[in-house]
Every structure is written in C-alpha cells, then in structure tokens.
Scaffold this motif. Structure first.
Motif, PDB file in Angstrom:
ATOM      1  N   LEU A 164      -7.637   0.272   2.198  1.00  8.51           N
ATOM      2  CA  LEU A 164      -8.013   0.776   3.514  1.00  8.51           C
ATOM      3  C   LEU A 164      -9.021   1.908   3.401  1.00  8.51           C
ATOM      4  O   LEU A 164      -8.862   2.822   2.610  1.00  8.51           O
ATOM      5  CB  LEU A 164      -6.775   1.292   4.253  1.00  8.51           C
ATOM      6  N   TYR A 170      -6.171   6.174  15.013  1.00 10.69           N
ATOM      7  CA  TYR A 170      -6.980   6.060  13.800  1.00 10.69           C
ATOM      8  C   TYR A 170      -7.642   4.683  13.743  1.00 10.69           C
ATOM      9  O   TYR A 170      -7.064   3.685  14.174  1.00 10.69           O
ATOM     10  CB  TYR A 170      -6.101   6.193  12.543  1.00 10.69           C
ATOM     11  N   MET A 226      -4.414  11.579   5.904  1.00 11.72           N
ATOM     12  CA  MET A 226      -3.670  10.504   5.246  1.00 11.72           C
ATOM     13  C   MET A 226      -4.618   9.585   4.485  1.00 11.72           C
ATOM     14  O   MET A 226      -5.651   9.179   5.004  1.00 11.72           O
ATOM     15  CB  MET A 226      -2.899   9.697   6.277  1.00 11.72           C
ATOM     16  N   ARG A 227      -4.236   9.280   3.255  1.00 11.88           N
ATOM     17  CA  ARG A 227      -5.063   8.428   2.419  1.00 11.88           C
ATOM     18  C   ARG A 227      -4.202   7.330   1.809  1.00 11.88           C
ATOM     19  O   ARG A 227      -3.051   7.550   1.446  1.00 11.88           O
ATOM     20  CB  ARG A 227      -5.743   9.240   1.318  1.00 11.88           C
ATOM     21  N   PHE A 228      -4.822   6.174   1.663  1.00  9.53           N
ATOM     22  CA  PHE A 228      -4.119   5.009   1.148  1.00  9.53           C
ATOM     23  C   PHE A 228      -4.601   4.662  -0.253  1.00  9.53           C
ATOM     24  O   PHE A 228      -5.767   4.866  -0.597  1.00  9.53           O
ATOM     25  CB  PHE A 228      -4.370   3.807   2.060  1.00  9.53           C
ATOM     26  N   GLY A 229      -3.688   4.107  -1.031  1.00  9.20           N
ATOM     27  CA  GLY A 229      -4.080   3.518  -2.298  1.00  9.20           C
ATOM     28  C   GLY A 229      -4.815   2.203  -2.075  1.00  9.20           C
ATOM     29  O   GLY A 229      -4.887   1.705  -0.956  1.00  9.20           O
ATOM     30  N   ALA A 230      -5.336   1.655  -3.158  1.00 11.32           N
ATOM     31  CA  ALA A 230      -6.127   0.422  -3.061  1.00 11.32           C
ATOM     32  C   ALA A 230      -5.259  -0.811  -2.884  1.00 11.32           C
ATOM     33  O   ALA A 230      -5.775  -1.885  -2.593  1.00 11.32           O
ATOM     34  CB  ALA A 230      -7.004   0.275  -4.294  1.00 11.32           C
ATOM     35  N   TYR A 258     -10.604   9.484  13.304  1.00 11.46           N
ATOM     36  CA  TYR A 258      -9.301   9.907  13.800  1.00 11.46           C
ATOM     37  C   TYR A 258      -9.490  10.616  15.132  1.00 11.46           C
ATOM     38  O   TYR A 258     -10.384  11.440  15.267  1.00 11.46           O
ATOM     39  CB  TYR A 258      -8.686  10.837  12.756  1.00 11.46           C
ATOM     40  N   PHE A 298     -10.746   4.857   5.565  1.00 15.55           N
ATOM     41  CA  PHE A 298     -10.631   5.654   6.782  1.00 15.55           C
ATOM     42  C   PHE A 298     -11.980   5.743   7.481  1.00 15.55           C
ATOM     43  O   PHE A 298     -13.010   6.016   6.857  1.00 15.55           O
ATOM     44  CB  PHE A 298     -10.133   7.058   6.421  1.00 15.55           C
ATOM     45  N   TYR A 330      -9.329   2.222  10.709  1.00 15.57           N
ATOM     46  CA  TYR A 330      -9.556   1.976   9.289  1.00 15.57           C
ATOM     47  C   TYR A 330     -10.322   0.663   9.153  1.00 15.57           C
ATOM     48  O   TYR A 330     -10.234  -0.223  10.003  1.00 15.57           O
ATOM     49  CB  TYR A 330      -8.233   1.839   8.519  1.00 15.57           C
ATOM     50  N   PHE A 336       0.836  -1.198   0.000  1.00 16.15           N
ATOM     51  CA  PHE A 336       0.000   0.000   0.000  1.00 16.15           C
ATOM     52  C   PHE A 336       0.874   1.251   0.000  1.00 16.15           C
ATOM     53  O   PHE A 336       1.782   1.382   0.817  1.00 16.15           O
ATOM     54  CB  PHE A 336      -0.905   0.041   1.236  1.00 16.15           C
ATOM     55  N   ASN A 387      -4.735  13.124   9.858  1.00 17.91           N
ATOM     56  CA  ASN A 387      -6.079  12.670   9.539  1.00 17.91           C
ATOM     57  C   ASN A 387      -6.394  12.859   8.072  1.00 17.91           C
ATOM     58  O   ASN A 387      -7.417  12.395   7.604  1.00 17.91           O
ATOM     59  CB  ASN A 387      -7.132  13.371  10.400  1.00 17.91           C
TER      60      ASN A 387
END
Lengths: 114, 114
Positions: B43, B33, A102-106, B48, B45, B35, A90, A100
């Motif tokens: 993931l 956090y 923060m974003r994740f890829g798939a 938070y 979200f 998730y 990821f 807050n």
C-alpha cells in the motif's frame, strides 16, 4: 520515520501446518500495530491490533500475534492453516493519536497447499 | 453507512482522460485516507483528511492527482490526464478516535488505463 518490514514476500505452507508471518517495525514512540488480510479482489480486513497490555493478542479467524519490543517485531501466527487463509497479509504501524503516520509493509502472500 | 463504500468498483479509461473515484466513509468517522496499491505491491499512502481538511498530502504522486472531502463525509479522488502507470487499486479507509482509531478499508476501486 516509521517503517515496516515484512521479510517474506511469499510463503507456502501445507493445509493443517502452523504458520508464522514476520513483521519488524521502526517507530520512535509507542507503536500501534496491526495485521490486515486481503483476499484476492477484496479490500483489507483487520485481523488484530495491539497498542498496550498483554503482548499476545488474539484476532479473528484463529490468528494471534505477539509484540516483542526488544526485537521490534509483531509476528502473526496460526497453529493450523486452512485453505481459505490463502491471501495477502499486511503488517502496519501507526500511532493511536496520529493515524496519518500509519505505514504498511509490502505484504506477504500466503499460498496453502492441499 | 455500515462500512466504507467505494465507487466505481471497476473503471477502465483511456489514457489522457480524467477519472473520479468516490469514497463514502463509515458514518461518524472523522479521518479518511486514500491509498494506492499497484498489482502485486504493498500500500502506498496518498492523502489523509481530518474532517474536511487535508493536513497530509505528501503521498500524492503528481499534480495530476487531487482529492477533496465535503461535509466531513464523502471524498473524491480525481486523477487528471490519466497515464498507464496510474493503473492500480485505489483504497479508501476511515477511522475515528472514538472508535479506537482503527482504520477500516473499503473494497477499492480498480482502475485500468488503456
């Protein structure tokens, strides 16, 4: 809004071959970039991170990643893959001061052939 | 503690029942956090915390989901009247500005609603 794209859902490589996992991000400010690895049935383990300085960062397990601002990319590489590297990877983008966002890829699932 | 600890590690519950998932963050980490990760997905979200307050609850999928944190430490994620679509891994993570704001994850609580 920030976002992360991992274009490859699943990659298969042979053991000993080189690996590159792609990550593109969209972020309005200076990004704080991460790669995490998730083995089956496990939580996420941090491989490496980048905030500033040298654009080529070294991580654990022989991984490295290169930040390219002009391409909005943070691709993960390893010169020689081991069977134990089979996992889900990821990429994530955030801010040093505002996690807050923060974003994740798939995720990209890596399969290693013997 | 040394790492983020989550309990239970696995939970099977009947549709309509309430469940509580617990997270013990790394000692001294002010940010926490939650998730969600559905099978084969990235993931998502949820919420938070900074200290005991939750400035960002935007990811909670419905009013059946709630979370609290006490003593700037332990957090509980509660899902009321569980549905089959709630089946997923619920990952907790924590971070601290003093520790470079890197997010560290627990191993997750695997929830199955039958």
């Amino acid at each position: 809004a920030q976002s992360v794209t991992q274009p490859d859902i699943h990659i298969t490589v042979s053991e000993g071959a080189s690996l590159e996992l792609r990550c593109n991000y969209s972020y309005g400010a200076t990004p704080y970039l991460f790669w995490y690895v998730q083995s089956p049935g496990q939580g996420l383990q941090l491989l490496l991170k980048y905030f500033s300085g040298d654009t080529l960062v070294q991580g654990i397990k022989g991984f490295e990643a290169e930040f390219k601002r002009s391409q909005s990319s943070f691709n993960l590489r390893k010169p020689s893959v081991h069977w134990s590297d089979a996992a889900e990877y990821f990429c994530a983008v955030g801010s040093l001061y505002n996690n807050n966002d923060m974003r994740f890829g798939a995720g990209t699932r890596l399969t290693v052939k013997p | 503690g040394a790492g983020v600890s989550q309990s239970p590690s696995n939970k099977v519950t009947e549709k309509g029942k309430d469940v509580e998932l617990r997270c013990d963050p790394i000692s001294g980490h002010t940010a926490l956090y939650w998730y969600r990760q559905r099978l084969g997905q990235g993931l998502e979200f949820l919420i938070y915390f900074q200290g005991n307050s939750a400035p960002d609850k935007s990811g909670l999928p419905s009013d059946r989901f709630s979370a609290e944190r006490t003593g700037e430490s332990v957090s509980t994620l509660t899902i009321q009247r569980t549905q089959q679509e709630d089946s997923a891994v619920y990952l907790c993570a924590s971070s601290s500005l003093k520790a470079g704001n890197t997010i560290y994850f627990g191993e997750g609580s695997w929830l199955t609603v039958v």
